[in-house]
Write a protein that holds these residues in place. Sequence first.
Motif, PDB file in Angstrom:
ATOM      1  N   SER A   1       0.863  -1.176   0.000  1.00  0.00           N
ATOM      2  CA  SER A   1       0.000   0.000   0.000  1.00  0.00           C
ATOM      3  C   SER A   1       0.897   1.223   0.000  1.00  0.00           C
ATOM      4  O   SER A   1       1.652   1.451   0.948  1.00  0.00           O
ATOM      5  N   VAL A   2       0.843   1.997  -1.078  1.00  0.00           N
ATOM      6  CA  VAL A   2       1.764   3.125  -1.198  1.00  0.00           C
ATOM      7  C   VAL A   2       1.161   4.188  -2.110  1.00  0.00           C
ATOM      8  O   VAL A   2       0.453   3.880  -3.067  1.00  0.00           O
ATOM      9  N   SER A   3       1.421   5.426  -1.784  1.00  0.00           N
ATOM     10  CA  SER A   3       1.055   6.569  -2.595  1.00  0.00           C
ATOM     11  C   SER A   3       2.199   7.558  -2.508  1.00  0.00           C
ATOM     12  O   SER A   3       2.632   7.905  -1.404  1.00  0.00           O
ATOM     13  N   LYS A   4       2.726   7.991  -3.649  1.00  0.00           N
ATOM     14  CA  LYS A   4       3.831   8.947  -3.612  1.00  0.00           C
ATOM     15  C   LYS A   4       3.434  10.196  -2.830  1.00  0.00           C
ATOM     16  O   LYS A   4       4.215  10.716  -2.025  1.00  0.00           O
ATOM     17  N   TYR A   5       2.237  10.681  -3.107  1.00  0.00           N
ATOM     18  CA  TYR A   5       1.792  11.894  -2.418  1.00  0.00           C
ATOM     19  C   TYR A   5       1.717  11.680  -0.908  1.00  0.00           C
ATOM     20  O   TYR A   5       2.250  12.477  -0.128  1.00  0.00           O
TER      21      TYR A   5
ATOM     22  N   VAL B   1       6.655   0.928   4.395  1.00  0.00           N
ATOM     23  CA  VAL B   1       7.186   1.387   3.116  1.00  0.00           C
ATOM     24  C   VAL B   1       7.896   2.721   3.287  1.00  0.00           C
ATOM     25  O   VAL B   1       8.964   2.954   2.706  1.00  0.00           O
ATOM     26  N   LEU B   2       7.326   3.602   4.098  1.00  0.00           N
ATOM     27  CA  LEU B   2       7.931   4.914   4.329  1.00  0.00           C
ATOM     28  C   LEU B   2       9.366   4.784   4.819  1.00  0.00           C
ATOM     29  O   LEU B   2      10.280   5.435   4.302  1.00  0.00           O
ATOM     30  N   HIS B   3       9.584   3.923   5.780  1.00  0.00           N
ATOM     31  CA  HIS B   3      10.909   3.807   6.368  1.00  0.00           C
ATOM     32  C   HIS B   3      11.842   2.922   5.544  1.00  0.00           C
ATOM     33  O   HIS B   3      13.059   3.023   5.684  1.00  0.00           O
ATOM     34  N   ARG B   4      11.284   2.114   4.679  1.00  0.00           N
ATOM     35  CA  ARG B   4      12.135   1.325   3.794  1.00  0.00           C
ATOM     36  C   ARG B   4      12.534   2.119   2.557  1.00  0.00           C
ATOM     37  O   ARG B   4      13.657   1.995   2.063  1.00  0.00           O
TER      38      ARG B   4
ATOM     39  N   LEU C   1       3.108   9.333   0.974  1.00  0.00           N
ATOM     40  CA  LEU C   1       4.427   9.098   1.565  1.00  0.00           C
ATOM     41  C   LEU C   1       5.167  10.413   1.762  1.00  0.00           C
ATOM     42  O   LEU C   1       5.775  10.655   2.813  1.00  0.00           O
ATOM     43  N   GLY C   2       5.129  11.269   0.734  1.00  0.00           N
ATOM     44  CA  GLY C   2       5.839  12.530   0.828  1.00  0.00           C
ATOM     45  C   GLY C   2       5.290  13.431   1.911  1.00  0.00           C
ATOM     46  O   GLY C   2       6.046  14.044   2.676  1.00  0.00           O
ATOM     47  N   VAL C   3       3.968  13.526   2.008  1.00  0.00           N
ATOM     48  CA  VAL C   3       3.354  14.361   3.047  1.00  0.00           C
ATOM     49  C   VAL C   3       3.671  13.811   4.433  1.00  0.00           C
ATOM     50  O   VAL C   3       4.025  14.561   5.353  1.00  0.00           O
ATOM     51  N   ALA C   4       3.547  12.498   4.598  1.00  0.00           N
ATOM     52  CA  ALA C   4       3.840  11.893   5.897  1.00  0.00           C
ATOM     53  C   ALA C   4       5.286  12.143   6.304  1.00  0.00           C
ATOM     54  O   ALA C   4       5.574  12.447   7.474  1.00  0.00           O
ATOM     55  N   ALA C   5       6.203  12.030   5.340  1.00  0.00           N
ATOM     56  CA  ALA C   5       7.623  12.201   5.640  1.00  0.00           C
ATOM     57  C   ALA C   5       7.966  13.650   5.957  1.00  0.00           C
ATOM     58  O   ALA C   5       8.635  13.940   6.954  1.00  0.00           O
ATOM     59  N   LEU C   6       7.514  14.566   5.119  1.00  0.00           N
ATOM     60  CA  LEU C   6       7.922  15.961   5.262  1.00  0.00           C
ATOM     61  C   LEU C   6       7.189  16.682   6.387  1.00  0.00           C
ATOM     62  O   LEU C   6       7.692  17.666   6.926  1.00  0.00           O
ATOM     63  N   HIS C   7       6.004  16.179   6.746  1.00  0.00           N
ATOM     64  CA  HIS C   7       5.224  16.822   7.808  1.00  0.00           C
ATOM     65  C   HIS C   7       5.154  15.980   9.080  1.00  0.00           C
ATOM     66  O   HIS C   7       4.485  16.363  10.037  1.00  0.00           O
ATOM     67  N   ASP C   8       5.854  14.843   9.073  1.00  0.00           N
ATOM     68  CA  ASP C   8       5.860  13.941  10.233  1.00  0.00           C
ATOM     69  C   ASP C   8       4.449  13.597  10.697  1.00  0.00           C
ATOM     70  O   ASP C   8       4.125  13.641  11.877  1.00  0.00           O
TER      71      ASP C   8
END
Length: 272
Positions: free
Chosen positions: A226-230, A248-251, A232-239
């Motif tokens: 289960s993955v979405s570029k958008y 997937v985020l951490h891998r 993943l990016g929001v979760a990563a950049l905004h914690d």
Amino acid sequence: MSEPYADTLLAGVAAAMAPVGLSEVPELMSRVDRKYLVTASTMAGLAAELGDRFCVLGIGGRRQFRYTSTYFDTPDLLTYRQHRQDRRRRFKVRTRTYLDGGGQWLELKLNGARGSTDKRRIPYDGVSGQTLTREALEFVRDTLLSELRLIAPETLHPVLATDYKRVTLVDRSGAARLTCDTGLNCRDTHRSTPARGDLVLLESKSTDGKALVDTVLRRMGVRPVSVSKYCLGVAALHDLPANRWHPVLHRYLAHRPSAPRRAAARAATRGA
């Protein structure tokens, strides 16, 4: 032995396949998507299994293309939250620019009750990919109302941009295609986070969800993610909370959230 870099590996895979023109690639605007995150060596094994049953998209002598996309969301990240909560009716709004030819498009990705993905798009050349024109907003409003019976948000603004390279493999049967993405970088106006260089993000797209690629990957022991570029990016950049995307985020992304920012972001999300 370390994994070969995925970008170089994919260039070799593409070079070994017969090319097809854009007119021969099935659009599959209504389809079933399955995504996989694989190592470069697994990608090499998959290409060997597919053999001459697949071709590669070629345009102007190129077989690997650069993309950039800008995603739009509400101030409280409505589309992110709907995706994280796995709402049956949800959408994403983005502009997509094909940097090596193909122009620019405004795209609306729709997920409905059937579990399939529908994509609607209109040409968007000559317009900044960071803005939504009046005509673009009308297109979003009309499409959401007619297709999902949803009222469009009053405010949409650019939240995240993604850059990556893509190789597109095409099933000779004409019923499926496989996109292979490398070099992903997610960015906003303040920061960015790149993906690992030894991984390939695959997306199998078919009319019925029974593509040959899915069968081969399952036989190789690879399961969908289960993955979405958008997202993943929001979760990563905004914690922000990532829920089912967390592994997937951490891998995949070079992201290590700071504890203070993560706690503040979670508090803000609870209050949304």
